[in-house]
Design a protein around this motif. Structure first.
Motif, PDB file in Angstrom:
ATOM      1  N   ALA A 169     104.317  53.198 -99.650  1.00 58.65           N
ATOM      2  CA  ALA A 169     103.913  51.944-100.295  1.00 58.65           C
ATOM      3  C   ALA A 169     102.742  51.310 -99.558  1.00 58.65           C
ATOM      4  N   ALA A 170     102.810  51.328 -98.232  1.00 57.93           N
ATOM      5  CA  ALA A 170     101.732  50.737 -97.431  1.00 57.93           C
ATOM      6  C   ALA A 170     100.425  51.505 -97.613  1.00 57.93           C
ATOM      7  N   ILE A 171     100.500  52.824 -97.640  1.00 57.61           N
ATOM      8  CA  ILE A 171      99.291  53.641 -97.810  1.00 57.61           C
ATOM      9  C   ILE A 171      98.676  53.384 -99.177  1.00 57.61           C
ATOM     10  N   ALA A 172      99.482  53.446-100.237  1.00 55.84           N
ATOM     11  CA  ALA A 172      98.964  53.250-101.597  1.00 55.84           C
ATOM     12  C   ALA A 172      98.387  51.851-101.773  1.00 55.84           C
ATOM     13  N   GLY A 173      99.085  50.846-101.286  1.00 57.72           N
ATOM     14  CA  GLY A 173      98.589  49.474-101.403  1.00 57.72           C
ATOM     15  C   GLY A 173      97.297  49.268-100.644  1.00 57.72           C
ATOM     16  N   SER A 174      97.212  49.865 -99.459  1.00 59.41           N
ATOM     17  CA  SER A 174      95.998  49.732 -98.649  1.00 59.41           C
ATOM     18  C   SER A 174      94.803  50.404 -99.311  1.00 59.41           C
ATOM     19  N   LEU A 175      95.018  51.603 -99.860  1.00 56.64           N
ATOM     20  CA  LEU A 175      93.906  52.295-100.517  1.00 56.64           C
ATOM     21  C   LEU A 175      93.436  51.534-101.749  1.00 56.64           C
ATOM     22  N   SER A 176      94.364  51.056-102.557  1.00 51.53           N
ATOM     23  CA  SER A 176      93.967  50.276-103.740  1.00 51.53           C
ATOM     24  C   SER A 176      93.217  49.018-103.325  1.00 51.53           C
ATOM     25  N   SER A 177      93.691  48.362-102.289  1.00 56.03           N
ATOM     26  CA  SER A 177      93.030  47.152-101.797  1.00 56.03           C
ATOM     27  C   SER A 177      91.631  47.460-101.288  1.00 56.03           C
ATOM     28  N   LEU A 178      91.505  48.533-100.529  1.00 55.09           N
ATOM     29  CA  LEU A 178      90.217  48.896 -99.952  1.00 55.09           C
ATOM     30  C   LEU A 178      89.181  49.206-101.025  1.00 55.09           C
ATOM     31  N   PHE A 179      89.547  50.057-101.978  1.00 60.33           N
ATOM     32  CA  PHE A 179      88.607  50.390-103.046  1.00 60.33           C
ATOM     33  C   PHE A 179      88.356  49.186-103.962  1.00 60.33           C
ATOM     34  N   GLY A 180      89.392  48.391-104.225  1.00 64.35           N
ATOM     35  CA  GLY A 180      89.212  47.184-105.038  1.00 64.35           C
ATOM     36  C   GLY A 180      88.289  46.185-104.365  1.00 64.35           C
ATOM     37  N   LEU A 181      88.448  46.025-103.068  1.00 68.39           N
ATOM     38  CA  LEU A 181      87.578  45.110-102.323  1.00 68.39           C
ATOM     39  C   LEU A 181      86.132  45.582-102.347  1.00 68.39           C
ATOM     40  N   GLY A 182      85.935  46.881-102.196  1.00 71.12           N
ATOM     41  CA  GLY A 182      84.576  47.424-102.277  1.00 71.12           C
ATOM     42  C   GLY A 182      83.938  47.144-103.626  1.00 71.12           C
ATOM     43  N   TRP A 183      84.710  47.339-104.705  1.00 73.38           N
ATOM     44  CA  TRP A 183      84.197  47.064-106.053  1.00 73.38           C
ATOM     45  C   TRP A 183      83.948  45.573-106.242  1.00 73.38           C
ATOM     46  N   MET A 184      84.842  44.750-105.715  1.00 71.75           N
ATOM     47  CA  MET A 184      84.665  43.303-105.816  1.00 71.75           C
ATOM     48  C   MET A 184      83.381  42.866-105.108  1.00 71.75           C
ATOM     49  N   LEU A 185      83.134  43.412-103.922  1.00 71.92           N
ATOM     50  CA  LEU A 185      81.919  43.065-103.186  1.00 71.92           C
ATOM     51  C   LEU A 185      80.670  43.489-103.947  1.00 71.92           C
ATOM     52  N   TYR A 186      80.727  44.644-104.571  1.00 82.59           N
ATOM     53  CA  TYR A 186      79.601  45.106-105.386  1.00 82.59           C
ATOM     54  C   TYR A 186      79.373  44.143-106.551  1.00 82.59           C
ATOM     55  N   CYS A 187      80.443  43.800-107.273  1.00 81.02           N
ATOM     56  CA  CYS A 187      80.320  42.873-108.402  1.00 81.02           C
ATOM     57  C   CYS A 187      79.842  41.505-107.938  1.00 81.02           C
ATOM     58  N   ASP A 188      80.335  41.051-106.788  1.00 81.60           N
ATOM     59  CA  ASP A 188      79.926  39.759-106.238  1.00 81.60           C
ATOM     60  C   ASP A 188      78.431  39.748-105.926  1.00 81.60           C
ATOM     61  N   ARG A 189      77.950  40.850-105.364  1.00 78.68           N
ATOM     62  CA  ARG A 189      76.518  40.939-105.053  1.00 78.68           C
ATOM     63  C   ARG A 189      75.684  40.921-106.329  1.00 78.68           C
ATOM     64  N   LEU A 190      76.113  41.680-107.338  1.00 77.83           N
ATOM     65  CA  LEU A 190      75.399  41.678-108.613  1.00 77.83           C
ATOM     66  C   LEU A 190      75.400  40.286-109.241  1.00 77.83           C
ATOM     67  N   TYR A 191      76.537  39.626-109.185  1.00 81.79           N
ATOM     68  CA  TYR A 191      76.661  38.284-109.742  1.00 81.79           C
ATOM     69  C   TYR A 191      75.726  37.320-109.021  1.00 81.79           C
ATOM     70  N   SER A 192      75.669  37.427-107.695  1.00 75.80           N
ATOM     71  CA  SER A 192      74.777  36.571-106.906  1.00 75.80           C
ATOM     72  C   SER A 192      73.319  36.787-107.286  1.00 75.80           C
ATOM     73  N   GLN A 193      72.954  38.043-107.483  1.00 77.50           N
ATOM     74  CA  GLN A 193      71.574  38.356-107.865  1.00 77.50           C
ATOM     75  C   GLN A 193      71.246  37.798-109.242  1.00 77.50           C
ATOM     76  N   LYS A 194      72.199  37.864-110.165  1.00 77.30           N
ATOM     77  CA  LYS A 194      71.976  37.322-111.502  1.00 77.30           C
ATOM     78  C   LYS A 194      71.849  35.803-111.461  1.00 77.30           C
ATOM     79  N   GLU A 195      72.638  35.147-110.607  1.00 75.92           N
ATOM     80  CA  GLU A 195      72.584  33.696-110.487  1.00 75.92           C
ATOM     81  C   GLU A 195      71.250  33.248-109.895  1.00 75.92           C
ATOM     82  N   VAL A 196      70.723  34.002-108.941  1.00 74.61           N
ATOM     83  CA  VAL A 196      69.443  33.662-108.325  1.00 74.61           C
ATOM     84  C   VAL A 196      68.305  33.833-109.318  1.00 74.61           C
ATOM     85  N   ALA A 197      68.435  34.845-110.189  1.00 77.84           N
ATOM     86  CA  ALA A 197      67.394  35.122-111.186  1.00 77.84           C
ATOM     87  C   ALA A 197      67.276  33.994-112.201  1.00 77.84           C
ATOM     88  N   PHE A 198      68.384  33.256-112.439  1.00 73.83           N
ATOM     89  CA  PHE A 198      68.334  32.174-113.435  1.00 73.83           C
ATOM     90  C   PHE A 198      67.810  30.956-112.813  1.00 73.83           C
TER      91      PHE A 198
END
Length: 140
Positions: free
Chosen positions: A111-140
């Motif tokens: 359970a700990a391994i599966a939860g950690s991997l999902s969290s790690l990959f989810g966090l990476g995707w969230m950071l990517y989306c956050d960066r894209l969102y920030s760039q879009k906000e700056v462009a406006f």
């Protein structure tokens, strides 16, 4: 709190929910069936990524042109992340088979391994989306 901060909290809560449910599914003992379970967990991870995208951009990821996403991320990054994801899932399946033999202690480790991997990959995707969102906000 600004809108981006709210999106970060909502995405983090989504990641926590998916990680907890993935961990719970992984904890269930299923000797000899760990690899098929990884396919189910991968489908759940895709759902998590889609939800995070929707949180940030208020559109379904399926409507986004896949080639555009690959161009934004860069093909090398996609290859590296995809390879890391596959290796992590296969390694997890192997470790989970071993942990099934250990009884309740092994199930907790799974359970700990599966939860950690999902969290790690989810966090990476969230950071990517956050960066894209920030760039879009700056462009406006």
């Amino acid at each position: 709190m600004d809108l981006q901060g709210k999106k970060r909290i909502e995405a983090a809560l989504a990641i926590a929910g998916y990680a907890a449910s993935g961990g719970a599914v992984s904890a269930l003992p299923s000797p000899g069936a760990e690899m098929p379970k990884q396919f189910v967990l991968t489908a759940a991870d895709i759902g998590m990524y889609t939800l995070i995208w929707k949180i940030y951009f208020e559109e379904d990821l399926s409507q986004k042109n896949l080639l555009e996403i690959l161009a934004e991320l860069g093909m090398v990054t996609i290859g590296a992340v995809g390879t890391a994801y596959v290796v992590a899932k296969v390694s997890t399946a192997i470790l989970n088979e071993i942990n099934d033999w250990l009884g309740p202690v092994g199930w907790g480790v799974k359970a700990a391994i599966a939860g950690s991997l999902s969290s790690l990959f989810g966090l990476g995707w969230m950071l990517y989306c956050d960066r894209l969102y920030s760039q879009k906000e700056v462009a406006f």
